[in-house]
Design an enzyme around this catalytic site. Structure first.
Site, short mmCIF file in Angstrom:
data_model
loop_
_atom_site.label_atom_id
_atom_site.label_comp_id
_atom_site.label_asym_id
_atom_site.label_seq_id
_atom_site.Cartn_x
_atom_site.Cartn_y
_atom_site.Cartn_z
N HIS A 137 0.81 -1.21 0.00
CA HIS A 137 0.00 0.00 0.00
C HIS A 137 0.85 1.27 0.00
CE1 HIS A 137 -3.65 -2.31 1.89
NE2 HIS A 137 -3.35 -2.69 0.65
N PHE A 383 -1.26 -8.12 4.99
CA PHE A 383 0.09 -7.56 4.91
C PHE A 383 0.17 -6.22 4.18
CE2 PHE A 383 0.41 -12.30 4.21
CZ PHE A 383 0.42 -12.60 5.56
N CYS A 384 -0.85 -5.39 4.31
CA CYS A 384 -0.88 -4.08 3.64
C CYS A 384 -0.60 -4.23 2.15
CB CYS A 384 0.12 -3.12 4.27
SG CYS A 384 -0.33 -2.61 5.94
N ALA A 385 -1.09 -5.33 1.59
CA ALA A 385 -1.01 -5.57 0.15
C ALA A 385 -2.28 -6.33 -0.24
CB ALA A 385 0.24 -6.37 -0.20
#
Length: 462
Positions: A137, A383-385
């Site tokens: 992100h 995982f911020c993805a």
């Protein structure tokens, strides 16, 4: 004590053995944690992709400097001069670590996220930005004032290059363009074809920024060799404490834009005008985007980490880490219920980052069991993805993917994943314990039930 702090006098690293059989000393390597089954065990920190433990050498260097702390760039006193010298020498150390070209600037920030937001703030008007949906992100989201094209997840390195080439060929203008790409995925650990993507970007009239947050701690990063325009990374993933980051690369866009933050340090001269307004002469150096009192200790910690990794020898560090990667992959391959996530295929080169799901398990419960029953710290979630993990899991974009989601039944998809990550400070025993724990949990099940409490999965003690 009047002598200046000397990084060379800090704790040495085990670089004499070319095979680098021993991990680099890190903080917390002797910390013990309680187990729900009774007793204590040395904590196995296997969440390096989120934050790597600080190297002991880095901590010693910072401690040696701490009594000499002083204001930077603005003081006539000895400690201020010392701190200013330390700060600017750290800039040169980072530039050397990254193989910066003549004329490149090294700007100190708070993190990779801050670095990429800084770059997003200075892109020229009308700039087109091309980003793969596979990005973290921090790379995916900052480009709010630009025209953004999101590229679908490629399934091979060659497809990544071809996808970018097609996108750039379809541009509707000859104005400025920027490509943002990761060097190593924070989800799969897979290495991306950075040189080839940089060549494609430049052939298509675009510049390229490399998100090296996961690459720099595991592999050498050379701006000139990779032929990228900028590199961004974080200190807390490079074995330094929290709160510092780097954006390094070409100076022109940085010099031409308004300062990222307006204030002292970014300005050379400020004067009132006759009409009552204010005229400002901004710096053209990296200071232009470093307003305010800088994080001298954080910057020095990054420079210390760069020196420590260089002194240890990246070739030896990479070789040792790859042996750990092979042990984890071999161990997980022996558990049929475990599926390792990958974009580029099972044999794709990767750093010490692997994500996986376990058939019949809620991933958050599995991660909680690893912690509570084995003293192993991993990460679970998206995982911020989020787009990448959902692509890999083939899940509904509306799935929450949070701790506390319904228990997965055998054959059902998980809503999130488990990530294990390690690096230069990871002992072999921690990797072996992790593989053994996965096998035992899958074979015998957890010894405790787990529930959600304040957004975390914890043992249900009844």
């Amino acid at each position: 004590m009047s002598a200046r702090p000397n990084a060379a006098a800090a704790t040495t690293t085990p670089s004499d053995d070319p095979a680098c059989a021993a991990p680099l000393p890190v903080l917390g390597r002797e910390v013990t944690v309680p187990l729900v089954t009774g007793g204590e065990v040395t904590y196995a920190a296997l969440d390096y992709a989120a934050s790597a433990p600080a190297l002991q050498r880095v901590w010693d260097d910072v401690a040696a400097y701490a009594p000499y702390y002083g204001s930077v760039h603005r003081g006539a006193g000895y400690l201020s001069q010392l701190s200013t010298d330390l700060f600017e020498n750290s800039r040169r150390t980072v530039a050397e670590f990254l193989g910066c070209r003549p004329g490149d600037q090294v700007v100190f920030t708070r993190s990779t996220t801050d670095s990429l937001n800084l770059l997003a703030a200075v892109v020229p008007a009308g700039c087109e930005v091309f980003v793969f949906e596979t990005e973290h992100h921090a790379s995916l989201l900052p480009w709010r004032d630009a025209r953004v094209t999101y590229l679908n997840a490629p399934r091979t390195p060659g497809e990544a290059v071809a996808t970018l080439e097609r996108a750039l060929a379809g541009r509707g203008s000859e104005g400025p363009a920027l490509v943002c790409v990761t060097g190593a995925s924070n989800v799969t650990g897979e290495l991306w074809p950075v040189r080839e993507l940089a060549a494609a970007a430049h052939a298509g009239g675009a510049r390229i920024v490399l998100d090296a947050a996961q690459l720099a701690p595991h592999h050498p990063v050379d701006i000139a060799e990779l032929d990228v325009d900028w590199v961004a990374f974080s200190g807390h993933k490079l074995y330094a404490p929290f709160g510092s980051g780097v954006l390094a690369g070409r100076a022109d866009w940085l010099q031409d834009a308004e300062p990222y933050l307006a204030g002292g340090g970014a300005s050379r001269k400020v004067a009132r005008r006759a009409d009552g307004g204010v005229d400002v002469d901004w710096h053209t150096t990296a200071a232009r985007h470093e307003a305010g009192s800088p994080n001298v200790i954080g910057v020095y910690a990054i420079a210390s980490a760069c020196k420590a990794l260089t002194d240890a020898g990246f070739e030896a560090l990479v070789a040792r880490e790859q042996r750990l990667v092979a042990r984890v992959r071999e161990g997980l391959a022996g558990v049929p219920e475990v599926k390792v996530l990958s974009l580029f295929g099972e044999d794709a080169p990767r750093v010490g980052v692997l994500s996986f799901v376990v058939e019949g398990w809620n991933s958050s419960h599995f991660a909680a069991a690893l912690s509570a029953e084995y003293g192993i710290g991993v990460r679970d979630g998206l995982f911020c993805a989020h787009p990448l993990v959902r692509t890999l899991l083939d899940s509904d974009p509306q799935d929450p993917g949070e701790c506390g989601a319904p228990e997965a039944e055998p054959g059902e998809r998980s809503l999130n994943a488990i990530r294990v990550s390690f690096g230069a400070g990871t002992p072999d025993e921690h990797v072996d314990r992790f593989v053994r724990a996965v096998r035992e949990l899958v074979t015998d099940g957890a010894r405790w039930n787990y529930r959600t409490e304040d957004g975390r999965c914890v043992p249900d003690r009844g």
